[in-house]
Design a protein around this motif. Structure first.
Motif, PDB file in Angstrom:
ATOM      1  N   PHE A   1      20.064   7.246  14.865  1.00 59.40           N
ATOM      2  CA  PHE A   1      21.027   7.896  13.989  1.00 59.40           C
ATOM      3  C   PHE A   1      22.007   8.703  14.824  1.00 59.40           C
TER       4      PHE A   1
ATOM      5  N   MET B   1       0.810  -1.199   0.000  1.00 63.14           N
ATOM      6  CA  MET B   1       0.000   0.000   0.000  1.00 63.14           C
ATOM      7  C   MET B   1       0.842   1.246   0.000  1.00 63.14           C
ATOM      8  N   GLN B   2       1.977   1.161   0.676  1.00 61.00           N
ATOM      9  CA  GLN B   2       2.805   2.340   0.808  1.00 61.00           C
ATOM     10  C   GLN B   2       3.226   2.866  -0.549  1.00 61.00           C
ATOM     11  N   GLU B   3       3.281   1.946  -1.520  1.00 58.80           N
ATOM     12  CA  GLU B   3       3.790   2.340  -2.810  1.00 58.80           C
ATOM     13  C   GLU B   3       2.705   2.858  -3.729  1.00 58.80           C
ATOM     14  N   GLY B   4       1.528   3.124  -3.194  1.00 56.84           N
ATOM     15  CA  GLY B   4       0.386   3.434  -4.045  1.00 56.84           C
ATOM     16  C   GLY B   4       0.512   4.758  -4.782  1.00 56.84           C
ATOM     17  N   ILE B   5      -0.384   4.918  -5.722  1.00 57.19           N
ATOM     18  CA  ILE B   5      -0.476   6.174  -6.438  1.00 57.19           C
ATOM     19  C   ILE B   5      -1.346   7.109  -5.613  1.00 57.19           C
TER      20      ILE B   5
ATOM     21  N   PHE C   1       1.432   0.161  -9.674  1.00 62.71           N
ATOM     22  CA  PHE C   1       0.709   0.199  -8.407  1.00 62.71           C
ATOM     23  C   PHE C   1       0.447  -1.216  -7.914  1.00 62.71           C
ATOM     24  N   LYS C   2       0.009  -2.073  -8.830  1.00 62.73           N
ATOM     25  CA  LYS C   2      -0.313  -3.451  -8.481  1.00 62.73           C
ATOM     26  C   LYS C   2       0.941  -4.182  -8.000  1.00 62.73           C
TER      27      LYS C   2
ATOM     28  N   GLN D   1      13.206   4.836   7.666  1.00 63.44           N
ATOM     29  CA  GLN D   1      13.426   3.410   7.443  1.00 63.44           C
ATOM     30  C   GLN D   1      14.868   3.120   7.022  1.00 63.44           C
ATOM     31  N   ILE D   2      15.631   4.158   6.751  1.00 65.48           N
ATOM     32  CA  ILE D   2      17.013   3.951   6.317  1.00 65.48           C
ATOM     33  C   ILE D   2      17.823   3.393   7.489  1.00 65.48           C
TER      34      ILE D   2
ATOM     35  N   GLN E   1      -7.504  -7.740  -0.001  1.00 69.46           N
ATOM     36  CA  GLN E   1      -6.505  -8.698  -0.459  1.00 69.46           C
ATOM     37  C   GLN E   1      -5.564  -9.145   0.660  1.00 69.46           C
ATOM     38  N   MET E   2      -5.439  -8.297   1.669  1.00 71.25           N
ATOM     39  CA  MET E   2      -4.490  -8.604   2.742  1.00 71.25           C
ATOM     40  C   MET E   2      -5.121  -9.421   3.867  1.00 71.25           C
TER      41      MET E   2
ATOM     42  N   GLY F   1       4.168  -5.366  -1.139  1.00 70.45           N
ATOM     43  CA  GLY F   1       3.773  -5.109   0.231  1.00 70.45           C
ATOM     44  C   GLY F   1       3.155  -6.338   0.867  1.00 70.45           C
ATOM     45  N   ALA F   2       2.405  -7.086   0.080  1.00 77.65           N
ATOM     46  CA  ALA F   2       1.677  -8.228   0.624  1.00 77.65           C
ATOM     47  C   ALA F   2       2.608  -9.390   0.942  1.00 77.65           C
TER      48      ALA F   2
ATOM     49  N   LYS G   1       5.782  -9.170   1.781  1.00 69.77           N
ATOM     50  CA  LYS G   1       6.892  -8.818   2.668  1.00 69.77           C
ATOM     51  C   LYS G   1       6.844  -9.610   3.966  1.00 69.77           C
TER      52      LYS G   1
ATOM     53  N   ALA H   1       9.488   7.721   5.363  1.00 71.39           N
ATOM     54  CA  ALA H   1      10.301   6.862   4.495  1.00 71.39           C
ATOM     55  C   ALA H   1      11.781   6.934   4.873  1.00 71.39           C
TER      56      ALA H   1
ATOM     57  N   ILE I   1      10.719   4.852  -4.013  1.00 71.41           N
ATOM     58  CA  ILE I   1       9.311   4.480  -4.195  1.00 71.41           C
ATOM     59  C   ILE I   1       8.394   5.529  -3.554  1.00 71.41           C
ATOM     60  N   SER I   2       8.771   5.997  -2.379  1.00 70.82           N
ATOM     61  CA  SER I   2       7.983   7.053  -1.742  1.00 70.82           C
ATOM     62  C   SER I   2       8.044   8.341  -2.557  1.00 70.82           C
TER      63      SER I   2
ATOM     64  N   GLY J   1       3.481  -2.841  -6.650  1.00 68.92           N
ATOM     65  CA  GLY J   1       3.769  -2.306  -5.334  1.00 68.92           C
ATOM     66  C   GLY J   1       2.940  -2.999  -4.271  1.00 68.92           C
ATOM     67  N   LEU J   2       1.654  -3.164  -4.584  1.00 69.68           N
ATOM     68  CA  LEU J   2       0.744  -3.834  -3.654  1.00 69.68           C
ATOM     69  C   LEU J   2       1.226  -5.241  -3.352  1.00 69.68           C
TER      70      LEU J   2
END
Lengths: 316, 272
Positions: free
Chosen positions: A26, A1-5, B262-263, B159-160, A205-206, B269-270, B272, B156, B189-190, B265-266
């Protein structure tokens, strides 16, 4: 989801970091003052001039009478607010906004969920339906308004033609108060569906499959599974979607401006449209500022609610 | 989710019905854009006088292509600026140490609650004073950065892995170098998400450009359509629908191409 448009990314933001700022872990230099100024300066300048200052200025203006270019003239305290809240026209605008917002949120969620639920099952060709269901995400407000204006337009429009075929009485959709409200709600819901579908579809889906298998073995009916497995599992996303839709509905302007211009008889005169009218058509900037403050407070409350919820979600 | 074969046709029926509801306004808009306005006015939607004449007329008689160009310029500038300034700002909140950092961050977070719609009165006065009215700049400058973008990229950047920063310090990389060589590629990606979001957000602006632009030279497409719809072309349904189709087709194409990513990416995420 994070990568969504587009705003799709919002629910995916890892909210775990929301409450605390700072960067533990850090190893930071002791003094980065000048770097900070260079990195953050531009953003602070813009946000200062176009977000912080106007917020304070709006608050300030709302306590004054103003001249026709928006300069404060006479301090009148809370009189603008008192006038607004006792004016039947403003009450009608608030009421219209409430009807619109509730209608938009309810139907967007119900239909979005229906689309997502239908599209999540694996069937031949389902990919086509998924693409179609998300299509209205590519529609901007004025395109949506034009498509629907035609559908609702008298005599040539689709609804009137169908009504005509069935010998139903003609409905003047956009020039009768009740139907006009229904028309703008339908148009807004249609425009919202693409985004809502994508978010809810992602959430569905999740949901772990074994949950459904276990429920099926126990003999749970599909509707039981839907209400006792699906809904609880996606409730955070449902909550997110409803607040985003709700805030968006409170801010509606373009569709109203194009389809009804607040009419007929102020029936679709929503809050933002009222601000626009009082400020830029009537030149009553003090009053419009007070209306802006009321709008901002309502939206801020719902945004806070959303933040709070995302924060809480993290703790378990 | 157990499939029973007997229910399949019913499922397809519902899917098709829903697809027709979603696609209906598109299809009707496209269909009527092919018809002569005279036929539309008579309600003769089953006319066979199909042509692209409305499109030719829209391109020739209205500034629709200019509106598209304006929107493209404005949205691209806004997107590029937000990528730059939001990432710089987010970097400061993650990797720099300075006085009042937490306070500043909370202030920026707080601005996410404020709707731009409630601030147009002072903002209009500001851009008028700065002499920015009726210009590309007036639609870009207030949106050079965004609280949401800073917030999202901050998440984002957090997360580094700290080891990367430690290694960079050992190597002697300064902040500019670490920002450019490590932070941005790591969060690409972000950044892509913010790019799409800020572009669309700008593309869909309506109220602000309506208040601040007065000529076709700078008017973006949303207000351009408003212009067509309210002017002398009113009731020239064929041409208005053609203009709407011209506007919606590019975004639909971008959406369908983008959806592939987008798909993916989804799915990432799923799993992971």
């Amino acid at each position: 989801m994070q990568e969504g448009i587009t705003p799709a990314s919002k629910p995916g933001l890892k909210p775990k970091a929301l409450p605390q700022s700072g960067a533990k872990g850090f190893n930071l230099h002791v003094n980065d003052k000048w770097y900070a100024l260079a990195f953050l300066g531009p953003s602070l300048l813009i946000l200062g001039v176009f977000v912080f200052y106007p917020m304070l200025r709006t608050l300030y203006l709302s306590l004054f009478l103003t001249d026709n270019v928006g300069r404060p003239t006479v301090f009148i305290g809370l009189q603008n607010y008192v006038n607004l809240l006792t004016s039947s026209a403003y009450q009608a605008s608030l009421q219209a906004t409430a009807v619109y917002v509730i209608g938009v949120v309810a139907f967007t969620l119900i239909l979005g969920l229906l689309l997502a639920q239908m599209a999540v099952r694996k069937l031949a060709g389902i990919q086509w339906f998924r693409t179609i269901f998300s299509a209205t995400m590519g529609v901007s407000v004025s395109v949506a308004a034009i498509f629907w204006l035609f559908i609702f337009s008298p005599s040539v429009g689709l609804f009137d033609q169908i009504g005509n075929l069935l010998h139903l009485p003609l409905v003047q959709w956009l020039t009768t108060p009740g139907p006009a409200m229904i028309a703008v709600i339908i148009s807004t819901v249609w425009m919202n569906l693409g985004f809502t579908f994508l978010i809810l579809f992602g959430a569905l889906q999740m949901v772990p499959q074994p949950l459904y298998e276990a429920a099926a073995i126990e003999g749970a009916s599909p509707s039981y599974q839907f209400f006792h497995v699906t809904i609880p599992m996606i409730s955070p996303t449902l909550f997110f979607t409803s607040t985003v839709t709700l805030i968006g509905a409170f801010k509606s302007f373009g569709l109203i401006d194009l389809m009804t211009a607040g009419g007929p008889n102020n029936a679709t005169n929503l809050m933002v449209y009222q601000v626009y009218r009082d400020a830029f058509l009537n030149g009553n900037y003090g009053l419009a500022s007070a209306e802006s403050v009321i709008l901002a407070v309502i939206i801020a409350l719902f945004t806070l609610l959303q933040f709070k919820f995302l924060e809480k979600r993290v703790t378990y | 989710m157990i499939q029973t074969k007997t229910r399949k046709p019913l499922r397809y029926l519902v899917l098709i019905l829903l697809a027709v509801i979603i696609l209906g306004p598109f299809l009707l808009g496209f269909w009527t854009s092919l018809l002569p306005t005279a036929d539309i006015a008579k309600g003769a939607l089953w006319s066979t006088h199909i042509s692209f004449a409305n499109y030719a007329e829209a391109v020739k008689q209205t500034a629709i292509l200019r509106y598209l160009l304006n929107s493209f310029v404005i949205s691209t500038l806004t997107m590029a600026a937000q990528l730059l300034f939001c990432s710089l700002g987010a970097y400061a909140f993650v990797f720099l140490k300075f006085k009042g950092r937490d306070l500043l961050f909370y202030l920026i977070l707080a601005t996410m609650m404020l709707p731009f719609e409630a601030e147009v009165i002072p903002n209009f006065a500001t851009v008028r004073k700065l002499n920015l009215l009726n210009n590309y700049a007036v639609m870009v400058i207030p949106f050079l950065t965004s609280a949401f973008g800073i917030f999202m990229l901050r998440q984002a950047f957090r997360q580094i892995p700290p080891e990367l920063k430690e290694a960079a310090d050992v190597e002697g990389l300064n902040h500019w170098q670490f920002y450019w060589r490590v932070t941005l590629p790591y969060a690409r990606i972000s950044l892509f998400t913010l790019a799409a979001y800020s572009f669309l957000e700008s593309w869909n602006q309506y109220l602000w450009p309506m208040l601040t632009t007065f000529s076709d030279k700078f008017r973006p497409v949303q207000d351009g359509l408003r212009q067509l719809q309210s002017q002398e072309t009113f009731n020239n349904w064929g041409m208005i629908q053609a203009s709407a189709v011209i506007v919606v087709v590019p975004t639909l194409i971008v959406l369908f191409v983008g959806q592939h990513y987008f798909k993916n990416g989804l799915n990432e995420g799923a799993t992971k």
